[in-house]
Enzyme design. Sequence first.
Site, PDB file in Angstrom:
ATOM      1  N   SER A 278      36.843 -34.426  38.367  1.00 54.46           N
ATOM      2  CA  SER A 278      37.491 -34.509  37.066  1.00 54.46           C
ATOM      3  C   SER A 278      36.450 -34.647  35.969  1.00 54.46           C
ATOM      4  O   SER A 278      35.359 -35.192  36.178  1.00 54.46           O
ATOM      5  CB  SER A 278      38.429 -35.724  37.014  1.00 54.46           C
ATOM      6  N   ASP A 279      36.770 -34.125  34.792  1.00 54.08           N
ATOM      7  CA  ASP A 279      35.998 -34.499  33.617  1.00 54.08           C
ATOM      8  C   ASP A 279      36.256 -35.978  33.354  1.00 54.08           C
ATOM      9  O   ASP A 279      37.206 -36.555  33.863  1.00 54.08           O
ATOM     10  CB  ASP A 279      36.403 -33.633  32.420  1.00 54.08           C
ATOM     11  N   TRP A 280      35.414 -36.592  32.543  1.00 54.88           N
ATOM     12  CA  TRP A 280      35.452 -38.028  32.321  1.00 54.88           C
ATOM     13  C   TRP A 280      36.704 -38.399  31.506  1.00 54.88           C
ATOM     14  O   TRP A 280      36.783 -38.139  30.313  1.00 54.88           O
ATOM     15  CB  TRP A 280      34.181 -38.474  31.621  1.00 54.88           C
TER      16      TRP A 280
END
Length: 861
Positions: A278-280
């Site tokens: 996932s992106d942050w």
Amino acid sequence: MKLGWLEAVVLTASVAGAKDLAYSPPYYPSPWSTGAGEWAEAHRRAVEFVSNLTLAEKVNLTTGAGWEQERCVGETGGIPRLGMWGMCMQDSPLGVRDADYNSGFPAGINVAATWDKRLAYQRGMAMGEEHRDKGVDVQLGPVAGPLGKNPDGGRVWEGFSPDPVLTGMMMAETIKGMQDAGVIACAKHYVGYEQEHFRQASEAQGYGYNITQSLSSNIDDKTMHELYLWPFVDSVRAGVGSIMCSYNQINNSYGCSNSYTMNKLLKSELGFQGFVMSDWGAHHSGVGDALAGLDMSMPGDVLLGSPYSYWGTNLTISVLNGTIPEWRVDDMAVRIMAAYYKVGRDRYRTPPNFSSWTRDVYGYEHFIVSEDYTKLNDRVNVQRDHADVIRKIGSDSIVLLKNCGGLPLTHQEPFVGILGEDAGSNPYGANGCTDRGCDNGTLAMGWGSGTANFPYLITPEQAIQNEVLTYSAGKTNVFSVTDNGALDQMADVASQSAVALVFVNADSGEGYIDVDGNEGDRKNMTLWKNGEQVIKTATENCNNTIVIMHTPSAVLIGDWYENPNITAILWAGLPGQESGRSLVDVLYGRVNPGGKTPFTWGKTRKAYGQAILTEPNNGVGAPQDDFTDGVFIDYRRFDKDDEEPIYEFGHGLSYTNFEFSDLEITTLNADKYTATTGKTMKAPVLGKVGQASDYLFPSGIKRVTQYLYPWLNSTNLKKSSGDPDYGMKTEDYVPDGAQNGSPQELLPASGPSGGNSGLFDELIQVRATIKNTGSVIGDEVPQLYVSLGGEDNPVRVLRAFDRVTIAPGQELEWTSTLTRRDLSNWDVSAQDWVVSNAQKKVYIGSSSRKLPLSADLPSVQ
């Protein structure tokens, strides 16, 4: 932490059933990796490793320890029993972010402007070496999202080009370079992430927008395959180890919750063998995202800095209670470890020797909670000789847009004027603005997480002064005015100058930083800081004015580019630490410019098509960004609308001239295309789940405040989860088929590495002759375009290119091939690629509109 709240977002479409909104259909189960092709040995080792892990150890591989809990921007839990510390994820796609003694590389847009696949590989290798030597396991790059639908999109410079073929080839070579250096590359942001406005609801709320969900990029199936998915295919074929899902929604399903884009497109159709992270802050549910295909949660916490996680303990619980099948967590861990072994992390690995959170040598190991004071930064210098490749990319990416005899300079000019703030130094220092979040002095990279600290920054002012003083033996005057408000002083210097070098820029970056009201995306496409007036002042006082632009993409230049007192225009992009040296190499002719613009320079913003969505259009719900342009972005849009650009895609001048001739076309023998059929094997299960008592927090381990662990606090799963809705029925939040580990039907277009192998068969060979008809050695970029012939196809699309060096009078025979993929369209009803019966045509030349060679292509299937 409420498990019921986490699982409420499981549906693939966040507004399922809303007839007037785009919908992303569900696709389950999440495909399990097979170790196909070049992944075989890494997969075998990963299976062997994971088979010996406990459930908690597998969960630790998948879940970040929490924001600022370890030294890297993201770090998973470790497996202490086997002496394995957590895996380090670190930005950025142009260098090691938040570190020291590292290089500041040119941006991706500059790499694209070189049109040189060899330089893309060398840059990837150099960046990989620096990340490897800092102890990084996964470099968060390169970037194919944004692709560049919006020329004024904030992060277009992190990627390569709005053309999917140019981007795809540069992605592939960058990935190969990174992974050959021994780090895992992470292709991002998957997919449809084309603007900063509304990318995260919380960020938008901070800017005063009343929305509760992130923007939805609404993309039809044909556009997805023929445009936005294309470079990710090339990334998978290059063996990329990881792919980052994006903040935005795709057809009203969050990127990291979207079973269609992750399970169907990426893992089933493209046969991706690595892991999806996932992106942050882009992780939105526990069970839902796991079943939809997410493999790693970064940085692990629900909100950055919170003590809660969708995974960690909750992922352990979800397996123990049967909500997530054991094989799904096994597959997450296998995918992560397969990427680990594939790039040789077991051979190259060293613990991180820096901290992302402080430049001090000593500090807190767990920075966010101020625990465990220790040595953090060893200040290891990883720069090597990378300045050489940085300088070369900088000079080879410069695009000579216009030249009416102004260049090259001769060292004989008696008075050189240097005008514009963009020529000089940031008064705060090169790293004086966090994440480069300002536009002070010369612009060498945009802002945001896609940046790195400079070890130094050679400004144009410094380099030009050094050049003049070195070669003129003190006989040339050189003066600078770098205050864009000092127009009188500029006029005075320009009036005395034999040549006035004018520096202007425009900036952009990531949405969490606002620079002068630009919330990541640019508010407009004009020059910044009075740039047009600086140019006007110079041209009114010097008839030999040369304009140099540092910008993330196109700017509007229609008001001044034809001015007869402007004798040359150069676009230098975002060239990194060697900016000034790269530029003087071209200005003074040591390097003959060979860069080609990787985007179109239009006369108006409207000419590019659909504008950035800057106002919510769906009440408080997800803003709806309908990609109504389809595949018609950048030059494809200009061609479709018969819009005359100022400088077309692929344009770039040289100090010499080239001539194209002798087009030859040969049909190659290739097997007939066959749709994929059959079934997968059943999902492998690599361990036994055990009982809740097996996963209680171990005694003897110090519990770090807010650290995210895989263990339980109680054998009572409901109590350990803290979820009042724990007893809800599984069918209420688990999609049909999501737990099914039986053999699954293969898709017609699927294959082990980027899709059906027949797509990559070479069908046609194209050959042409290129001659240097000038008097100096130079580089030319032969570009091959194809007309696919259909009514709904672009006029022509780029399909191949190269960069070649040719001496004066020399002829070079350039050969390229066209694959079945190059000649196909996506058939939505058949869910497969099809070569239509329409007459196809090939074009070869030096830009998208300078194509002297053309011919009809023979019929192929």
